[in-house]
Design a protein around this motif. Structure first.
Motif, PDB file in Angstrom:
ATOM      1  N   SER A   1       0.734  -1.198   0.017  1.00 41.23           N
ATOM      2  CA  SER A   1      -0.109   0.017  -0.078  1.00 41.23           C
ATOM      3  C   SER A   1       0.822   1.242  -0.101  1.00 41.23           C
ATOM      4  O   SER A   1       1.786   1.432   0.914  1.00 41.23           O
ATOM      5  CB  SER A   1      -1.064  -0.061   1.387  1.00 41.23           C
ATOM      6  OG  SER A   1      -1.827   1.114   1.175  1.00 41.23           O
TER       7      SER A   1
ATOM      8  N   LEU B   1      -6.521  -1.096   7.970  1.00 41.65           N
ATOM      9  CA  LEU B   1      -6.694  -2.177   7.370  1.00 41.65           C
ATOM     10  C   LEU B   1      -6.080  -3.281   8.567  1.00 41.65           C
ATOM     11  O   LEU B   1      -6.323  -4.398   8.831  1.00 41.65           O
ATOM     12  CB  LEU B   1      -5.904  -2.706   6.052  1.00 41.65           C
ATOM     13  CG  LEU B   1      -5.708  -4.078   5.574  1.00 41.65           C
ATOM     14  CD1 LEU B   1      -7.080  -4.661   5.454  1.00 41.65           C
ATOM     15  CD2 LEU B   1      -4.765  -3.980   4.238  1.00 41.65           C
TER      16      LEU B   1
ATOM     17  N   GLN C   1      -1.328 -11.326   4.122  1.00 34.75           N
ATOM     18  CA  GLN C   1      -2.644 -11.967   4.587  1.00 34.75           C
ATOM     19  C   GLN C   1      -2.737 -13.491   4.042  1.00 34.75           C
ATOM     20  O   GLN C   1      -2.229 -13.831   3.095  1.00 34.75           O
ATOM     21  CB  GLN C   1      -3.900 -11.250   4.025  1.00 34.75           C
ATOM     22  CG  GLN C   1      -4.014 -11.119   2.519  1.00 34.75           C
ATOM     23  CD  GLN C   1      -5.105 -10.015   2.131  1.00 34.75           C
ATOM     24  OE1 GLN C   1      -5.372  -9.006   2.872  1.00 34.75           O
ATOM     25  NE2 GLN C   1      -5.877 -10.228   0.929  1.00 34.75           N
TER      26      GLN C   1
ATOM     27  N   HIS D   1     -19.186  -3.245   4.374  1.00 36.25           N
ATOM     28  CA  HIS D   1     -17.821  -3.674   3.430  1.00 36.25           C
ATOM     29  C   HIS D   1     -17.669  -2.742   2.355  1.00 36.25           C
ATOM     30  O   HIS D   1     -16.501  -2.178   1.925  1.00 36.25           O
ATOM     31  CB  HIS D   1     -18.107  -5.034   2.777  1.00 36.25           C
ATOM     32  CG  HIS D   1     -16.853  -5.388   1.930  1.00 36.25           C
ATOM     33  ND1 HIS D   1     -16.826  -5.192   0.807  1.00 36.25           N
ATOM     34  CD2 HIS D   1     -15.782  -6.297   2.272  1.00 36.25           C
ATOM     35  CE1 HIS D   1     -15.719  -5.554   0.361  1.00 36.25           C
ATOM     36  NE2 HIS D   1     -15.018  -6.184   1.082  1.00 36.25           N
TER      37      HIS D   1
ATOM     38  N   ASP E   1     -17.953  -2.648  -0.907  1.00 36.80           N
ATOM     39  CA  ASP E   1     -17.644  -3.284  -2.159  1.00 36.80           C
ATOM     40  C   ASP E   1     -17.864  -4.885  -2.577  1.00 36.80           C
ATOM     41  O   ASP E   1     -17.115  -5.755  -2.631  1.00 36.80           O
ATOM     42  CB  ASP E   1     -16.114  -3.043  -2.808  1.00 36.80           C
ATOM     43  CG  ASP E   1     -15.945  -3.099  -4.269  1.00 36.80           C
ATOM     44  OD1 ASP E   1     -16.930  -3.232  -4.960  1.00 36.80           O
ATOM     45  OD2 ASP E   1     -14.776  -3.170  -4.394  1.00 36.80           O
TER      46      ASP E   1
ATOM     47  N   ASN F   1     -15.052 -10.498  -4.227  1.00 37.91           N
ATOM     48  CA  ASN F   1     -14.299 -10.165  -3.004  1.00 37.91           C
ATOM     49  C   ASN F   1     -14.743 -11.139  -2.058  1.00 37.91           C
ATOM     50  O   ASN F   1     -14.371 -10.897  -0.752  1.00 37.91           O
ATOM     51  CB  ASN F   1     -14.764  -8.705  -2.513  1.00 37.91           C
ATOM     52  CG  ASN F   1     -13.866  -7.596  -3.153  1.00 37.91           C
ATOM     53  OD1 ASN F   1     -12.607  -7.756  -3.602  1.00 37.91           O
ATOM     54  ND2 ASN F   1     -14.484  -6.692  -3.548  1.00 37.91           N
TER      55      ASN F   1
ATOM     56  N   PHE G   1     -12.647 -10.907   1.751  1.00 29.47           N
ATOM     57  CA  PHE G   1     -11.141 -10.056   1.471  1.00 29.47           C
ATOM     58  C   PHE G   1     -11.772  -8.736   0.824  1.00 29.47           C
ATOM     59  O   PHE G   1     -12.777  -8.196   0.846  1.00 29.47           O
ATOM     60  CB  PHE G   1     -10.342 -10.645   0.712  1.00 29.47           C
ATOM     61  CG  PHE G   1     -10.757 -11.429  -0.440  1.00 29.47           C
ATOM     62  CD1 PHE G   1     -10.422 -10.809  -1.873  1.00 29.47           C
ATOM     63  CD2 PHE G   1     -11.170 -12.678  -0.466  1.00 29.47           C
ATOM     64  CE1 PHE G   1     -11.088 -11.285  -2.811  1.00 29.47           C
ATOM     65  CE2 PHE G   1     -11.655 -13.420  -1.654  1.00 29.47           C
ATOM     66  CZ  PHE G   1     -11.144 -12.738  -2.860  1.00 29.47           C
ATOM     67  N   ASP G   2     -10.440  -7.956   0.691  1.00 33.91           N
ATOM     68  CA  ASP G   2     -10.636  -6.364   0.256  1.00 33.91           C
ATOM     69  C   ASP G   2     -11.390  -5.684   1.504  1.00 33.91           C
ATOM     70  O   ASP G   2     -12.537  -5.095   1.359  1.00 33.91           O
ATOM     71  CB  ASP G   2     -11.685  -6.331  -1.132  1.00 33.91           C
ATOM     72  CG  ASP G   2     -11.566  -4.815  -1.636  1.00 33.91           C
ATOM     73  OD1 ASP G   2     -10.501  -4.228  -1.069  1.00 33.91           O
ATOM     74  OD2 ASP G   2     -12.231  -4.399  -2.511  1.00 33.91           O
ATOM     75  N   LEU G   3     -10.392  -5.625   2.404  1.00 38.68           N
ATOM     76  CA  LEU G   3     -11.011  -5.177   3.770  1.00 38.68           C
ATOM     77  C   LEU G   3     -10.486  -3.694   4.035  1.00 38.68           C
ATOM     78  O   LEU G   3     -10.735  -3.392   5.150  1.00 38.68           O
ATOM     79  CB  LEU G   3     -10.695  -6.140   4.882  1.00 38.68           C
ATOM     80  CG  LEU G   3     -10.939  -7.663   4.779  1.00 38.68           C
ATOM     81  CD1 LEU G   3     -10.403  -8.471   5.763  1.00 38.68           C
ATOM     82  CD2 LEU G   3     -12.319  -8.031   4.571  1.00 38.68           C
ATOM     83  N   GLU G   4     -10.140  -3.019   3.102  1.00 40.82           N
ATOM     84  CA  GLU G   4      -9.386  -1.759   3.324  1.00 40.82           C
ATOM     85  C   GLU G   4     -10.400  -0.620   3.536  1.00 40.82           C
ATOM     86  O   GLU G   4     -10.125   0.261   4.210  1.00 40.82           O
ATOM     87  CB  GLU G   4      -8.541  -1.304   2.249  1.00 40.82           C
ATOM     88  CG  GLU G   4      -7.562  -0.109   2.494  1.00 40.82           C
ATOM     89  CD  GLU G   4      -6.584  -0.083   1.343  1.00 40.82           C
ATOM     90  OE1 GLU G   4      -5.809   0.865   1.315  1.00 40.82           O
ATOM     91  OE2 GLU G   4      -6.556  -0.946   0.469  1.00 40.82           O
ATOM     92  N   GLU G   5     -11.361  -0.593   2.755  1.00 39.51           N
ATOM     93  CA  GLU G   5     -12.308   0.745   2.804  1.00 39.51           C
ATOM     94  C   GLU G   5     -13.701   0.400   3.106  1.00 39.51           C
ATOM     95  O   GLU G   5     -14.502   0.535   2.199  1.00 39.51           O
ATOM     96  CB  GLU G   5     -12.208   1.259   1.087  1.00 39.51           C
ATOM     97  CG  GLU G   5     -10.967   2.120   0.999  1.00 39.51           C
ATOM     98  CD  GLU G   5     -10.562   2.774  -0.430  1.00 39.51           C
ATOM     99  OE1 GLU G   5     -11.850   3.119  -0.814  1.00 39.51           O
ATOM    100  OE2 GLU G   5      -9.609   2.913  -0.812  1.00 39.51           O
TER     101      GLU G   5
END
Length: 260
Positions: A2, A13, A46, A132, A134, A139, A151-155
């Motif tokens: 990142s 995250l 991860q 989530h 998204d 995902n 997953f895709d846990l950032e935003e």
């Protein structure tokens, strides 16, 4: 990896991995062994998420119920997170999109935007939760009909949990070919079942549907002074599924005796 410019989201995250413990979210690995940075980026490892993407019409009734259970556990854990984006301003995006609805294509989109129920055109602040944001089929993964990981846990962001489920169904529908109408009908049947199983009101579901559609119109119009006919026709082709989703909300609530 990142970029340092996204430090806030990276820090979020890191927290999310800890806060989502006990759910099917992917896990952080090698916390001590992993180098903290690499070539101008923060680094985190991860767990690998095995499995395949599955559309809702491909799940059996039991598999769909288990998926909803896993999502609710995941959703409850997300409420413990604190680095989240604000809710999307649905009403504001709708007004901006309406302002671009000029020309032949614009007249088509204006009619589609105006048919939305006014009472389901924005969020009620007291009902906002962390979502989530998204939550499409790319995902999360399934193995043997069961969720193997999210997953895709950032935003994460504020919204209605119904937003996540609407994202799953609409994205799946949009990836089907025009002649796969039987699969779309099965998705609508599955969606009505989902509505009947979950404790959310008609207004929450309709707001999620309308918000998703407004977002699509806004993304197609935000860089233009007017809407071309081709863009309008493309959205017109998909709007039928959104209309049928709204009807499926009433079907699901009627079948379950849920909250109108």
């Amino acid at each position: 990896c990142s970029p340092f410019s996204r430090q806030k989201f990276f820090d979020g995250l890191v927290d999310h991995f800890r806060e989502l413990s006990g759910t099917k979210a992917v896990r952080r690995l090698f916390e001590r062994e992993c180098p903290p940075t690499f070539r101008g980026c923060n680094v985190i490892c991860q767990s690998w998420c095995d499995g395949e993407a599955v559309f809702p019409d491909q799940l059996s009734a039991d598999e769909l119920d288990e998926f909803l259970h896993d999502y609710l556990v995941f959703s409850a854990a997300m409420q413990r997170t604190h680095v989240v984006l604000t809710a999307r301003p649905i009403r504001q995006l709708r007004e901006e999109a309406l302002g671009k609805c000029r020309g032949i294509g614009g007249r088509i989109l204006r009619r589609l935007l105006l048919e939305m129920e006014p009472t389901a055109s924005d969020y009620e602040p007291e009902l906002l939760q962390v979502i989530h944001g998204d939550f499409h089929h790319g995902n999360f993964r399934f193995v043997g009909g069961k969720v193997s990981g999210f997953f895709d846990l950032e935003e994460f962001r504020q919204g209605y949990p119904a937003d996540d489920l609407i994202r799953y169904f609409t994205c799946a529908s949009e990836h089907l070919r025009w002649y796969e109408q039987r699969r779309k009908r099965k998705m609508l049947e599955q969606f009505a079942h989902v509505v009947g199983c979950l404790p959310w009101t008609r207004r929450e579901w309709l707001t999620a549907i309308n918000g998703r559609f407004v977002g699509k119109v806004y993304m197609r119009t935000r860089h233009y002074d007017r809407v071309g006919l081709a863009k309008a026709l493309n959205l017109l082709w998909s709007v039928g599924f959104y209309r049928r989703l709204r009807k499926a909300v009433d079907v699901g609530l009627e079948q379950s005796g849920g909250v109108a």
